[in-house]
Design an enzyme around this catalytic site. Structure first.
Site, PDB file in Angstrom:
ATOM      1  N   CYS A   1      -6.070  -3.051   7.444  1.00  0.00           N
ATOM      2  CA  CYS A   1      -7.186  -2.158   7.193  1.00  0.00           C
ATOM      3  C   CYS A   1      -8.421  -2.960   6.844  1.00  0.00           C
ATOM      4  CB  CYS A   1      -6.967  -1.061   6.908  1.00  0.00           C
ATOM      5  SG  CYS A   1      -6.706  -1.207   5.003  1.00  0.00           S
TER       6      CYS A   1
ATOM      7  N   CYS B   1       0.913  -1.160   0.112  1.00  0.00           N
ATOM      8  CA  CYS B   1       0.217  -0.022  -0.105  1.00  0.00           C
ATOM      9  C   CYS B   1       0.871   1.216  -0.198  1.00  0.00           C
ATOM     10  CB  CYS B   1      -0.925  -0.034   1.293  1.00  0.00           C
ATOM     11  SG  CYS B   1      -2.141   1.564   1.356  1.00  0.00           S
TER      12      CYS B   1
END
Length: 379
Positions: free
Chosen positions: A215, A118
Site C-alpha cells: 500500500c 501489518c
C-alpha cells in the site's frame, strides 16, 4: 456457517441484533461486502477504517489500501447500509511497527513482507483491542481464509478459492486472536461471487479494482521508498561473481533482490547470471549461475504454531510449506530447534528462497494452516 442451529452465522448463541461485530473496512470490495452482508443479516455492525499514512504524502499511492479515496468509499458503504463508521489515525503505529522495519530489513539485504507485519502488529493486535474496547463480540475482515471449529477449538484453513487464498499473509495469527476473528468470505468460490454480492447490495465499490502491490510503495518501486525513508541508502558498490571476479558496479544494493536476472548491467557473458546473495556490509551484489539459487534447507524463526500439541514436542513432522506467496505448497520436513525456531527441509529444492520472506506450514492433507515463521538466513 456453523452446523449448530442454536448459533447465529458468527457462532454466537444469541440473535444477530444482540451481536456486535467490528468490521475492518479498507474501502475495497471485500471488506465492504463483509460489512454489508452482516448488516443485512441484522448484526450490530460497526465499521472501522485505519488511516495508516498521510494519503497526501509522497509515499502514498493513488487508489492504495487505506488512502483517502478508500476511506471515503468505506464511509459511503456504511452510510448506505445504515451502520456507524469510524476512521482511526494509526499513522504513527504503522510507521513504527511496519514501515521502519520494512526499510531496515530491506537495507540489511532481506526481502520483507510488510503486509504480514501489518496484520500481525496493527490490524490483529491494536485494531482487535479497539474492537474489544467497543464491546464487540468479534471482529470480521475481508480476508480470503477460513476459520473452522476443530476438536481443540478454532482452526485456520485455506480459502475455498485457492486462487484468492491469503493464508500466507495470515500465518502469524495467534490462537487467541483466531478465537475472536471471523472471515465471512473464506467459503466463497471466487472473487466474482464477492462482486456479485456487492452488486446485490447496490454498493458502488462492486467494480472497484483490487489494490496492487504494497500500500505504501508506489508502483512496486521499493528502492525509491527506501531512499526517501533512509537518505543515502543507495550507495554504489561492486557486482561480484561467486568465484570472486569483479564484473561491474551497481547503483545501490537496495535496487537488487535474490533471484534477479534482468537489469544487472553485466551483459556480454556467455551464461546468464542471477543475484544469489547481497553483501550489504561490503556493498556487494553477489551473482552466480542459476543452480546456486536452489535451496533445500530453510532456517525459520519467530514461529507461530497453530497445529495440535506443543510445537517442540515432536522431533520432526511431515508437512507442506510455502516459501513464497505466489508458489503452491510443497512437501517438506519440519524439525523444531526450539519453541520458536526450526529447520525446514524441502524435499524438492526451491530457487530464490530469501531471508525476510515467510515460510508457512500446512497440513499434508486437507486445508489446515499450521502456522509458520520467518526465513532468516540462507544455506
Amino acid at each position: 456457517m456453523p452446523l449448530d442451529p442454536a448459533l447465529n452465522s458468527l457462532g454466537f448463541a444469541k440473535a444477530p441484533a444482540e451481536t456486535r461485530v467490528v468490521v475492518a473496512m479498507s474501502g475495497g470490495v471485500d471488506s465492504s461486502v463483509v460489512a454489508a452482508e452482516l448488516a443485512a443479516e441484522g448484526y450490530d455492525v460497526v465499521g472501522v477504517t485505519l488511516q495508516l499514512y498521510d494519503h497526501g504524502a509522497a509515499l502514498a499511492k493513488k487508489g492504495a489500501c487505506c488512502a483517502g479515496r478508500d476511506i471515503h468509499d468505506a464511509r459511503r458503504v456504511a452510510e448506505a447500509m445504515g451502520f456507524p463508521h469510524y476512521v482511526l489515525d494509526y499513522e504513527n503505529v504503522f510507521r513504527d511497527a511496519v514501515i521502519d522495519e520494512f526499510a531496515d530489513s530491506y537495507l540489511a539485504g532481506a526481502t520483507p513482507v510488510p503486509c504480514i507485519r501489518c496484520n500481525e502488529r496493527v490490524k490483529f493486535r491494536d485494531l482487535l483491542e479497539t474492537a474489544k474496547d467497543l464491546d464487540a463480540d468479534c471482529m470480521a475482515t475481508g480476508h480470503y481464509i477460513q476459520r473452522k471449529m476443530g476438536a481443540a477449538g478454532p482452526e485456520l484453513h485455506q480459502a475455498a478459492d485457492t486462487a484468492r487464498d491469503q493464508s500466507y499473509f495470515l500465518f502469524s495469527t495467534t490462537p487467541e486472536q483466531l478465537s475472536y476473528l471471523r472471515f465471512p468470505l473464506g467459503h466463497l468460490p471466487s472473487k466474482a461471487a464477492t462482486r456479485d454480492l456487492a452488486a446485490q447490495h447496490g454498493l458502488r465499490v462492486a467494480d472497484k479494482p483490487d489494490s496492487q502491490d504494497i500500500c505504501f510503495v508506489p508502483n512496486g518501486n521499493y528502492a525509491s521508498v527506501i531512499e526517501k525513508l533512509r537518505p543515502g541508502a543507495a550507495d554504489p558498490g561492486e557486482i561480484v561473481h561467486a568465484d570472486g571476479r569483479v564484473l561491474g558496479s551497481h547503483r545501490g544494493v537496495i535496487h537488487y533482490t535474490i533471484g534477479q536476472r534482468r537489469g544487472l548491467g553485466i551483459g556480454g557473458l556467455a551464461d546468464p547470471l542471477y543475484v544469489v546473495r547481497l553483501d550489504v556490509e561490503n556493498r556487494r551484489v553477489i551473482v552466480g549461475p542459476k543452480e546456486m539459487l536452489a535451496t533445500r534447507t530453510v532456517p525459520v524463526r519467530e514461529i507461530n504454531w497453530l497445529g495440535d500439541g506443543d510445537f517442540a514436542d515432536a522431533t520432526e513432522r511431515n508437512i507442506l510449506v510455502k516459501v513464497r506467496s505466489t508458489r503452491p505448497p510443497t512437501e517438506a520436513v519440519l524439525r523444531p530447534v526450539s519453541e520458536t525456531e526450526a529447520e525446514v527441509e524441502l524435499l524438492v529444492a526451491e530457487e530464490g528462497v530469501s531471508p525476510g520472506q515467510a515460510c508457512v506450514f500446512y497440513a499434508p492433507e486437507g486445508s489446515r494452516v499450521l502456522g509458520g515463521g520467518w526465513i532468516w538466513r540462507g544455506r
